[in-house]
Design an enzyme around this catalytic site. Structure first.
Site, PDB file in Angstrom:
ATOM      1  N   ASP A 293       3.795  -2.301   3.656  1.00 27.62           N
ATOM      2  CA  ASP A 293       2.994  -1.351   4.065  1.00 27.62           C
ATOM      3  C   ASP A 293       3.773  -0.085   4.519  1.00 27.62           C
ATOM      4  O   ASP A 293       4.261  -0.173   5.689  1.00 27.62           O
ATOM      5  CB  ASP A 293       1.928  -1.990   5.192  1.00 27.62           C
ATOM      6  CG  ASP A 293       1.117  -0.897   6.004  1.00 27.62           C
ATOM      7  OD1 ASP A 293       1.161   0.193   5.362  1.00 27.62           O
ATOM      8  OD2 ASP A 293       0.533  -1.227   7.052  1.00 27.62           O
ATOM      9  N   LYS A 300       4.870   6.099   7.425  1.00 21.71           N
ATOM     10  CA  LYS A 300       5.349   5.300   8.539  1.00 21.71           C
ATOM     11  C   LYS A 300       6.636   5.798   9.113  1.00 21.71           C
ATOM     12  O   LYS A 300       7.400   6.302   8.006  1.00 21.71           O
ATOM     13  CB  LYS A 300       5.495   3.723   8.669  1.00 21.71           C
ATOM     14  CG  LYS A 300       4.209   3.035   8.909  1.00 21.71           C
ATOM     15  CD  LYS A 300       4.344   1.482   8.812  1.00 21.71           C
ATOM     16  CE  LYS A 300       2.900   0.665   8.890  1.00 21.71           C
ATOM     17  NZ  LYS A 300       2.212   0.921   9.969  1.00 21.71           N
ATOM     18  N   ASP A 311       3.558  -7.817   6.477  1.00 23.47           N
ATOM     19  CA  ASP A 311       2.207  -7.345   6.731  1.00 23.47           C
ATOM     20  C   ASP A 311       1.180  -8.379   5.710  1.00 23.47           C
ATOM     21  O   ASP A 311       0.039  -7.999   5.869  1.00 23.47           O
ATOM     22  CB  ASP A 311       1.836  -5.768   6.392  1.00 23.47           C
ATOM     23  CG  ASP A 311       0.763  -5.148   7.074  1.00 23.47           C
ATOM     24  OD1 ASP A 311       0.530  -5.757   8.034  1.00 23.47           O
ATOM     25  OD2 ASP A 311       0.395  -4.170   6.502  1.00 23.47           O
ATOM     26  N   ARG A 374      -7.738  -2.994   7.367  1.00 29.26           N
ATOM     27  CA  ARG A 374      -9.273  -2.796   7.585  1.00 29.26           C
ATOM     28  C   ARG A 374      -9.999  -2.821   6.211  1.00 29.26           C
ATOM     29  O   ARG A 374     -11.145  -3.489   5.949  1.00 29.26           O
ATOM     30  CB  ARG A 374      -9.481  -2.244   8.687  1.00 29.26           C
ATOM     31  CG  ARG A 374      -9.541  -0.618   8.199  1.00 29.26           C
ATOM     32  CD  ARG A 374      -9.464  -0.153   9.760  1.00 29.26           C
ATOM     33  NE  ARG A 374      -8.268   0.069  10.681  1.00 29.26           N
ATOM     34  CZ  ARG A 374      -7.912   0.494  11.672  1.00 29.26           C
ATOM     35  NH1 ARG A 374      -8.919   1.158  12.351  1.00 29.26           N
ATOM     36  NH2 ARG A 374      -7.149   0.422  12.320  1.00 29.26           N
TER      37      ARG A 374
HETATM   38  N1  BES Z   1       0.338  -3.382   9.476  1.00 27.67           N
HETATM   39  C1  BES Z   1       0.084  -2.397  10.597  1.00 27.67           C
HETATM   40  C2  BES Z   1      -0.107  -3.051  11.915  1.00 27.67           C
HETATM   41  C3  BES Z   1       1.164  -3.535  12.508  1.00 27.67           C
HETATM   42  C4  BES Z   1       2.290  -2.840  13.188  1.00 27.67           C
HETATM   43  C5  BES Z   1       1.605  -4.743  12.078  1.00 27.67           C
HETATM   44  C6  BES Z   1       3.163  -3.224  13.799  1.00 27.67           C
HETATM   45  C7  BES Z   1       2.566  -5.408  12.607  1.00 27.67           C
HETATM   46  C8  BES Z   1       3.652  -4.567  13.435  1.00 27.67           C
HETATM   47  C9  BES Z   1      -1.283  -1.701  10.271  1.00 27.67           C
HETATM   48  O1  BES Z   1      -1.280  -1.703   8.881  1.00 27.67           O
HETATM   49  C10 BES Z   1      -1.090  -0.189  10.918  1.00 27.67           C
HETATM   50  O2  BES Z   1      -0.273   0.502  10.363  1.00 27.67           O
HETATM   51  N2  BES Z   1      -1.934   0.204  11.798  1.00 27.67           N
HETATM   52  C11 BES Z   1      -2.039   1.313  12.444  1.00 27.67           C
HETATM   53  C12 BES Z   1      -3.575   1.887  12.591  1.00 27.67           C
HETATM   54  C13 BES Z   1      -3.548   3.026  13.065  1.00 27.67           C
HETATM   55  C14 BES Z   1      -3.059   3.976  12.021  1.00 27.67           C
HETATM   56  C15 BES Z   1      -4.918   3.392  13.263  1.00 27.67           C
HETATM   57  C16 BES Z   1      -1.369   1.280  13.798  1.00 27.67           C
HETATM   58  O3  BES Z   1      -1.373  -0.025  14.351  1.00 27.67           O
HETATM   59  O4  BES Z   1      -0.659   2.097  14.280  1.00 27.67           O
HETATM   60 ZN    ZN Z   2      -0.695  -2.680   7.504  1.00 24.13          ZN
HETATM   61 MN    MN Z   3      -0.665   0.161   8.117  1.00 27.31          MN
END
Ligand code: BES
Ligand code: ZN
Ligand code: MN
Length: 524
Positions: A293, A300, A311, A374
């Protein structure tokens, strides 16, 4: 119900090997021992019968050593004797266990883990552990749990270390490497029988950890699918849906996430029919399998991005669980579904503002391409309900960073529309130590993801990020379907050390869901 042909992918990807597990066997208390020998003492110290016996053979050496070090039998304390007189062992270790009369199942598991940890730096080819309490009695199931703890703690991910331990060269260090653990106990046959199931769980956890630890250059959607396909050998019916199949099914949300990657997306469906026709409808477990991801166009930051190889931990748990169920021939009908995609930025990637149509027919405004999990789950959850008639539907996902803000790394977040399923899951969490904490759902939270442009948007704003993510998933759950979502971002990867885990990928969820199934979904 969904019918029609299944579209398997060409067998391009090579199946990845799984880490070895150490051999554990069981023997009687009076069976011969060698190498490193461990005996227990409870608080006091109250030596166990085997400890007393060996002390006698060593002419009181053990008790004298215990006195010198003021050993009290407290948990995590030990007395270490090299080449003890009168015994042919390399070492004799007296291990404090505290009060085992108060031990829970989890305590026995953890003791196995900490005792295995004591072997590090004290290696010999064989370790003989006398699992006993001061009054001599321990249930075979607890002995088996102890054994499971030793196996889980021993897991390491070494495949990319060039310096392999040498094989059997005279005098080299590998001569001393631990090769087998023998557990001496009152009823070795019963312990062995109980351990068959724990050993299956160990292989499921090992598989899940391997998948999570594997770097994403090696493990993409196709390679993950190939690893899942290998469950066929254990009697699981495995279908791998190709990208074309997913298009025909209308999985526009999942495909949008994968469209920026050169590696095609897949969905894998795994069926274990251990209860046969009489078992009725299956319990269905769905996993998020984002093999990497990057965040996509909503890229990111660089720091820590490497962690996003994990992920796919939800999907890894599903595969590990299916492996465990099949190997222990669980009398349950269970289906595992994993959505496998790579989230990359590229000329073909989805953009913020895009609107896509999910398999359910609902439209999604993609506000942030990093809220991809999601979208993957939305289509998998819908597919699960269309194709099967789940008794219960549970999904696992490293879904939000926010769940770590809320709960740290001690509990996974639990969201559910069903009180009974919630109670059962929380109880299974307490039994296994894979703990869950319930977070709320509700109409006001649901409003957070209403979109002006489409039926919903894929982010819900600054606050309660884990909750709005769960609300998003719930929009793909049919009325009356008992459903639970486990947000395992804090517990499945980048894990804190525990008695039974020193691996980056913990394999979280395999033991939890196996326990849920034993307790509530399995025919006896
Ligand atoms: N895979 C990430 C969540 C995550 C973060 C898992 C750190 C393990 C460690 C997920 O896809 C993500 O990026 N979520 C975002 C959502 C936001 C963009 C609404 C987040 O948590 O910042
Ligand atoms: Zn993710
Ligand atoms: Mn993500």
């Amino acid at each position: 119900m969904l019918t029609g042909p299944v579209w398997p992918v060409a067998k391009t990807a090579k199946e990845l090997p799984v880490s070895d597990q150490i051999a554990v066997s069981f023997a009687a208390k009076n069976a011969p021992a060698e190498g490193v020998v461990l005996v227990f003492a409870e608080e006091g110290p109250k030596l166990t019968p085997s400890a007393k016996d060996l002390d006698k053979k060593a002419k009181g050496l053990l008790v004298r050593a215990a006195n010198i070090t003021a050993f009290r039998g407290k948990k995590d304390s030990s007395v270490d004797l090299l080449a003890p007189q009168g015994l042919k062992f390399a070492r004799l270790v007296l291990v404090g266990t505290g009060k085992t009369s108060a031990y829970s199942a989890e305590d026995w598991l953890n003791l196995g883990g900490s005792v295995r940890g004591m072997l590090t730096g004290r290696e010999a080819p064989a370790a003989h552990i006398f699992v006993e309490s001061a009054d001599g009695k321990i249930a075979p199931a607890d002995v088996a749990r102890f054994a499971l703890g030793t196996v889980l703690r021993g897991y390491t991910f070494q495949k990319y270390k060039s310096k392999k331990p040498k094989k059997n060269g005279a005098g080299d260090t590998n001569d001393r490497a631990l090769k087998r653990i023998v557990i001496h106990c009152a009823d070795p046959k019963a312990a062995q029988r109980a351990f068959a199931a724990d050993n299956a769980i160990a292989s499921g956890v090992t598989l899940a950890r391997d998948l999570v630890n594997e770097p994403a250059n090696v493990l993409g959607p196709a390679e993950f699918a190939a690893r899942a396909r290998a469950l066929t050998k254990s009697g699981v019916l495995v279908e791998v849906l190709s990208e074309n199949a997913l298009k025909k099914l209308g999985m526009g949300a999942l495909l949008a996430v994968g469209q920026g990657s050169d590696r095609p997306s897949h969905v894998v469906v795994m069926q274990w029919k251990g209860a046969g026709a009489r078992g009725g409808d299956p319990i269905v477990i769905v996993g998020k399998g984002v093999t990497f991801d990057t965040g996509g166009i909503s890229l990111k930051p660089a720091a820590g991005m490497e962690d996003m190889k994990g992920d796919m931990a939800g999907a890894a748990c599903v595969v590990g669980l299916m492996q465990a169920l099949a190997q222990r021939k669980a009398k349950v009908n269970a289906v595992g579904i994993v959505g496998l995609v790579e989230n990359m930025p590229s000329g073909s990637a989805q953009r913020p503002g895009d609107v896509v149509k999910a398999m359910s027919g609902q439209t999604i405004e993609v506000l942030n391409t990093d809220a991809e999990g999601r979208m993957v789950l939305a289509d998998c959850l819908w597919y699960a309900q269309q194709r099967f008639k789940p008794k219960a539907l549970i999904n696992l996902a490293t879904l939000t960073g926010a769940v770590m803000v809320a709960l740290g790394k001690e509990h996974a977040g639990l969201f559910s529309n069903n009180e009974q399923l919630t109670d059962w899951l929380i109880a299974a969490g307490k039994e296994t130590g894979e703990k869950l904490w319930r977070l709320p759902l509700g109409p006001k939270y649901d409003k957070m993801i209403d979109s002006k442009v489409a039926d919903m948007k894929n982010t819900g704003g600054k606050w309660g990020g884990s909750i709005s993510a769960a609300q998003f998933l719930q929009r793909f759950i049919k009325n009356g379907m008992p459903w639970a979502h486990l947000d395992i971002a804090g517990t499945a990867m980048s894990s804190v050390d525990s008695e039974i885990n020193r691996s980056w990928g913990s394999g979280f969820g395999v033991r939890l869901l196996d326990r849920l199934i034993v307790d509530h979904y399995e025919k006896r």
